[in-house]
Enzyme design. Structure first.
Site, mmCIF file in Angstrom:
data_model
loop_
_atom_site.group_PDB
_atom_site.id
_atom_site.type_symbol
_atom_site.label_atom_id
_atom_site.label_comp_id
_atom_site.label_asym_id
_atom_site.label_seq_id
_atom_site.Cartn_x
_atom_site.Cartn_y
_atom_site.Cartn_z
ATOM 1 N N ARG A 1 0.878 -1.189 0.000
ATOM 2 C CA ARG A 1 0.000 0.000 0.000
ATOM 3 C C ARG A 1 0.904 1.223 0.000
ATOM 4 N NH1 ARG A 1 -5.484 1.457 3.237
ATOM 5 N NH2 ARG A 1 -6.187 -0.019 1.675
ATOM 6 N N HIS B 1 -7.248 0.741 -6.624
ATOM 7 C CA HIS B 1 -7.474 -0.113 -5.446
ATOM 8 C C HIS B 1 -8.120 -1.414 -5.956
ATOM 9 C CE1 HIS B 1 -7.841 -1.343 -1.440
ATOM 10 N NE2 HIS B 1 -8.715 -0.481 -0.956
ATOM 11 N N GLN C 1 -10.164 -3.974 -3.712
ATOM 12 C CA GLN C 1 -11.467 -3.463 -3.284
ATOM 13 C C GLN C 1 -12.525 -3.748 -4.349
ATOM 14 O OE1 GLN C 1 -12.211 -1.468 -0.279
ATOM 15 N NE2 GLN C 1 -14.198 -2.193 -0.967
ATOM 16 N N ASP D 1 -17.086 6.829 -1.690
ATOM 17 C CA ASP D 1 -15.780 6.715 -1.037
ATOM 18 C C ASP D 1 -15.533 8.065 -0.354
ATOM 19 O OD1 ASP D 1 -13.145 6.121 -0.314
ATOM 20 O OD2 ASP D 1 -12.348 6.215 -2.358
ATOM 21 N N CYS E 1 -16.668 1.685 0.380
ATOM 22 C CA CYS E 1 -15.453 0.888 0.598
ATOM 23 C C CYS E 1 -14.947 1.009 2.035
ATOM 24 C CB CYS E 1 -14.387 1.279 -0.405
ATOM 25 S SG CYS E 1 -13.918 3.013 -0.334
ATOM 26 N N ARG F 1 -13.673 -8.678 1.463
ATOM 27 C CA ARG F 1 -12.262 -8.415 1.131
ATOM 28 C C ARG F 1 -11.412 -9.642 1.469
ATOM 29 N NH1 ARG F 1 -10.425 -3.250 1.242
ATOM 30 N NH2 ARG F 1 -8.559 -4.231 0.407
#
Ligand code: CP
Ligand code: NVA
Length: 301
Positions: free
Chosen positions: A101, A128, A131, A217, A256, A284
């Site tokens: 990340r 991402h 996700q 988001d 998310c 996830r």
């Protein structure tokens, strides 16, 4: 698949097969299954905060038979300026896989190239992918199919999550509408490159019309904190709330996470859809187990 660096680099077949494998991972979680990461040690190298991604990868790696070590970028020499390509060449000799990340997409790509081990993008400024793969599974799990899907993304249309949605829609052939203030709309060059059935508007009601999924988001992504006040002012009106949902009362509401009530979503709408949103978060785990198992299998094929 040797790595998972973006949705942009996947084919529709790969995306759908990860969604299928996610279903299998979820339904077999409590049953004895094969341990494709047996005797492996994977590293999580994170330059940004995380709750869901970190926990789901650490648990997922263990459930697949491996060990996970968490490496905050600030605690290793990377944080003091050691180049990513040197970090990658060291870790590639010790670890069996890496989950990264960070900010620049190029860093994840360089890590993959220099380390030679399976590398997963756990969020960059550009994408991402984990996700959106998990989200596609959540939508299929809830709606029964991805056929004829219409997704409306409300908020920061130029953030990593929105960009991964753009690539998913273009690759998989579903409709995506993005409602964002003009300054936060995806660049024309990206939309042209992606192609597909994607509409960008500054009107949330227009984007929501006919949607099966209302998705949002945060307005202030990690790394954009200095712009927080400006962003919050710009995004006023780009909220998923009762008024927007009234236009499409049957729509799924997805987020998310983390969620900022009163900003991108209001408290009542969030809590009214919390069961779906937290199942989305749980998924996830299942999706990332499917991704890791796939990378290991494809590398040994
Ligand atoms: N959605 C998501 O990636 O959450 P975290 O930042 O908590 O990992
Ligand atoms: N766009 C958000 C996603 C958080 C999971 C961010 O980058 O902070």
């Amino acid at each position: 698949m040797k790595n998972l660096l973006s949705i942009e680099s996947l084919t529709a077949t790969e995306i759908f097969s990860i969604v299928d494998a996610t279903a299998t991972m979820k339904s077999s979680r409590t049953q004895p299954t094969s341990k494709p990461l047996n005797d492996q040690c994977w590293g999580l190298i994170f330059s940004k905060s995380s709750t869901r991604t970190r926990v789901s990868f650490e648990v997922g790696i263990r459930e697949l038979g491996g060990d996970a070590i968490f490496l905050a970028a600030a605690d290793i020499q990377l944080g003091r300026g050691e180049p990513i390509k040197d970090t990658a060449r060291v870790m590639g000799r010790m670890l069996h896989g890496a989950v990264i990340r960070t900010f620049a997409q190029k860093d994840v790509e360089d890590f993959a190239a220099y380390s030679g081990i399976p590398t997963i993008n756990a969020l960059t400024d550009e994408e991402h992918p984990c996700q959106i793969l998990a989200d596609l599974f959540t939508i299929r799990e809830t709606r029964g199919t991805l056929d004829g899907l219409r997704v409306a993304f409300i908020g920061d249309g130029d953030c990593n999550v929105a960009r991964s949605w753009i690539w998913a829609a273009a690759k998989c052939g579903f409709h995506l509408s993005i409602a964002a203030p003009q300054k936060f709309q995806p660049p024309a060059e990206l939309l042209k490159r992606a192609g597909g059935d994607i509409v960008v508007t500054s009107d949330p009601a227009k984007a929501a019309a006919g949607a099966d999924v209302l998705y949002t988001d945060v307005w202030v992504s990690m790394g954009k904190e200095e712009e927080a006040a400006y962003r919050i002012a710009q995004f006023h009106g780009y909220q998923i709330n009762a008024a927007l949902l009234a236009l499409v009362p049957q729509a799924l509401v997805l987020h998310c996470l983390p969620a900022y009530r009163g900003k991108e979503i209001d408290e009542a709408t969030f809590e009214g859809h919390a069961d779906t949103i937290f199942r989305q978060a749980e998924n996830r785990l299942h999706a990332q187990k499917a991704i890791m198992a796939r990378l290991v299998a494809d590398r040994s094929a």
